[in-house]
Design an enzyme around this catalytic site. Structure first.
Site, PDB file in Angstrom:
ATOM      1  N   GLY A   1       2.412  -0.989   4.373  1.00 23.20           N
ATOM      2  CA  GLY A   1       2.589   0.414   4.001  1.00 23.20           C
ATOM      3  C   GLY A   1       4.063   0.758   3.880  1.00 23.20           C
ATOM      4  N   GLY A   2       4.616   1.344   4.926  1.00 21.60           N
ATOM      5  CA  GLY A   2       5.990   1.867   4.919  1.00 21.60           C
ATOM      6  C   GLY A   2       7.017   0.931   4.299  1.00 21.60           C
TER       7      GLY A   2
ATOM      8  N   GLY B   1       1.775   2.347  10.822  1.00 21.20           N
ATOM      9  CA  GLY B   1       2.754   3.427  10.694  1.00 21.20           C
ATOM     10  C   GLY B   1       3.399   3.824  12.019  1.00 21.20           C
TER      11      GLY B   1
ATOM     12  CB  SER C   1       4.382  -1.839  12.126  1.00 25.38           C
ATOM     13  OG  SER C   1       4.019  -0.481  12.343  1.00 25.38           O
TER      14      SER C   1
ATOM     15  CD  GLU D   1      -3.430   5.675   6.383  1.00 25.35           C
ATOM     16  OE1 GLU D   1      -3.350   5.694   5.141  1.00 25.35           O
ATOM     17  OE2 GLU D   1      -2.565   5.130   7.103  1.00 25.35           O
TER      18      GLU D   1
ATOM     19  CD  GLU E   1      -4.135  -2.257   7.073  1.00 21.25           C
ATOM     20  OE1 GLU E   1      -3.040  -2.546   6.589  1.00 21.25           O
ATOM     21  OE2 GLU E   1      -4.719  -1.184   6.840  1.00 21.25           O
TER      22      GLU E   1
ATOM     23  CG  ASN F   1      -1.796   1.186   1.335  1.00 16.20           C
ATOM     24  OD1 ASN F   1      -1.878   1.986   0.397  1.00 16.20           O
ATOM     25  ND2 ASN F   1      -2.478   1.335   2.459  1.00 16.20           N
ATOM     26  CD1 TRP F   2       3.623   1.082  -2.951  1.00 17.04           C
ATOM     27  CD2 TRP F   2       3.642   2.346  -4.806  1.00 17.04           C
ATOM     28  NE1 TRP F   2       4.377   0.427  -3.906  1.00 17.04           N
ATOM     29  CE2 TRP F   2       4.400   1.193  -5.056  1.00 17.04           C
ATOM     30  CE3 TRP F   2       3.495   3.286  -5.830  1.00 17.04           C
ATOM     31  CZ2 TRP F   2       5.019   0.956  -6.288  1.00 17.04           C
ATOM     32  CZ3 TRP F   2       4.116   3.046  -7.053  1.00 17.04           C
ATOM     33  CH2 TRP F   2       4.877   1.886  -7.278  1.00 17.04           C
ATOM     34  CE  LYS F   3      -0.485   3.314   4.682  1.00 15.90           C
ATOM     35  NZ  LYS F   3      -0.524   3.488   6.121  1.00 15.90           N
TER      36      LYS F   3
ATOM     37  CG  HIS G   1      -6.173   2.181   4.783  1.00 16.10           C
ATOM     38  ND1 HIS G   1      -5.805   3.131   5.707  1.00 16.10           N
ATOM     39  CD2 HIS G   1      -5.168   1.278   4.736  1.00 16.10           C
ATOM     40  CE1 HIS G   1      -4.614   2.815   6.181  1.00 16.10           C
ATOM     41  NE2 HIS G   1      -4.192   1.699   5.605  1.00 16.10           N
TER      42      HIS G   1
HETATM   43  P1  PGA Z   1       2.250   0.345   7.725  1.00 17.48           P
HETATM   44  O1  PGA Z   1       0.829   0.590   7.038  1.00 17.48           O
HETATM   45  O2  PGA Z   1       2.786  -0.944   7.170  1.00 17.48           O
HETATM   46  O3  PGA Z   1       3.082   1.522   7.345  1.00 17.48           O
HETATM   47  O4  PGA Z   1       2.003   0.261   9.206  1.00 17.48           O
HETATM   48  C1  PGA Z   1      -0.029  -0.478   6.779  1.00 17.48           C
HETATM   49  C2  PGA Z   1      -1.316   0.025   6.160  1.00 17.48           C
HETATM   50  O5  PGA Z   1      -1.805   1.079   6.584  1.00 17.48           O
HETATM   51  O6  PGA Z   1      -1.855  -0.594   5.226  1.00 17.48           O
END
Ligand code: PGA
Length: 253
Positions: A236-237, A175, A215, A99, A169, A9-11, A97
């Site tokens: 994500g990250g 994050g 994470s 967010e 999640e 997930n590049w966001k 998601h």
């Molecule tokens: P993260 O994000 O791996 O940076 O914690 C995961 C996500 O929000 O899909």
């Protein structure tokens, strides 16, 4: 075996050049993929066509949108429709998601409509659920997640549900560098599967892919993915760093 998936997930990160370079680095490596061991890249909307072209020759590697709207077309400035995704050959969409739920007030009911329109257009929803920290601290995470599933998914038939990928999640782990322990992840994944079994029967529940997100990194992916009810991750990250995500892909069961 159920489908195992490493989903990036590049966001809202990377320029198109950086995205292309990241895909080049990742796609130059060969992975042991098959129908039940897949990779998905959820990229920003302006990069969908680029990313789809980059993986067009690759088997078992798919591109996902990070969101879509609940209408097919019309006067909805700034939104992305499933018809547009179909026209690009995009096969997956991340929905709900945390967010989007938090910053764009997406409710369970609204997400149910998005799940429907995605399925109507043969696009696989990667449906995200998960509790905030205060709910975890109060110990009511199971009820919280059960309600998200009930209000967004339980109107589906068993055949429809089987086309959905679920991503658990916990918001406190996204994050933050604070990963759920593999026991916490397994416990919630088993609970989700149990809930699905109660509603749809055990055979259906056993077929549903449930990803863990929050994470995930090269150093913990194998431990998390080895849990019996964890079928891969939404990352994500660490998905922005080629060497990290390569290891994560290779950590799939
Ligand atoms: P993260 O994000 O791996 O940076 O914690 C995961 C996500 O929000 O899909």
């Amino acid at each position: 075996m159920r489908k195992q998936i490493a989903a990036a997930n590049w966001k809202m990160n990377l320029t198109i050049t950086e995205g292309q370079q990241l895909l080049d680095q990742l796609l130059s490596h060969s992975y042991d993929l098959n129908e039940n061991r897949q990779v998905v890249f959820a990229v920003p909307a302006p990069y969908l066509a680029m990313a789809q072209a980059a993986v067009s020759e690759k088997k078992h590697i798919h591109i996902a949108a990070q969101n879509c709207y609940n209408k097919k077309s019309g006067a909805y400035t700034g939104e992305t429709s499933v018809v547009m995704l179909n026209s690009l050959g995009i096969t997956h969409v991340v929905l709900g998601h945390s967010e989007r739920r938090e910053y764009f007030q997406e409710s369970n009911q609204f997400l149910a409509e998005k799940v429907n329109i995605a399925l109507e257009h043969q696009i696989t929803p990667i449906f995200c659920c998960g509790e905030p920290l205060q709910i975890r601290e109060a110990g009511t995470q199971n009820e919280f997640v059960a309600k998200q599933l009930e209000e967004s998914l339980y109107h589906l038939s068993a055949d429809e549900l089987k086309k959905v990928v679920i991503a658990y999640e916990p918001i406190w782990a996204i994050g933050t560098g604070k990963t759920a322990t593999s026991e916490q992840a397994q416990e919630m994944h088993a609970y989700i599967r149990q809930q699905l079994a109660a509603k749809y029967g055990d055979a259906v529940a056993q077929e549903i892919t449930i990803l863990y997100g929050g994470s995930v990194k090269a150093s913990n992916a194998q431990e998390l993915f080895s849990q019996p009810d964890v079928d891969g991750g939404l990352v994500g990250g660490a998905s922005l760093i080629a060497d990290e995500f390569k290891v994560i892909i290779d950590s799939l069961k």
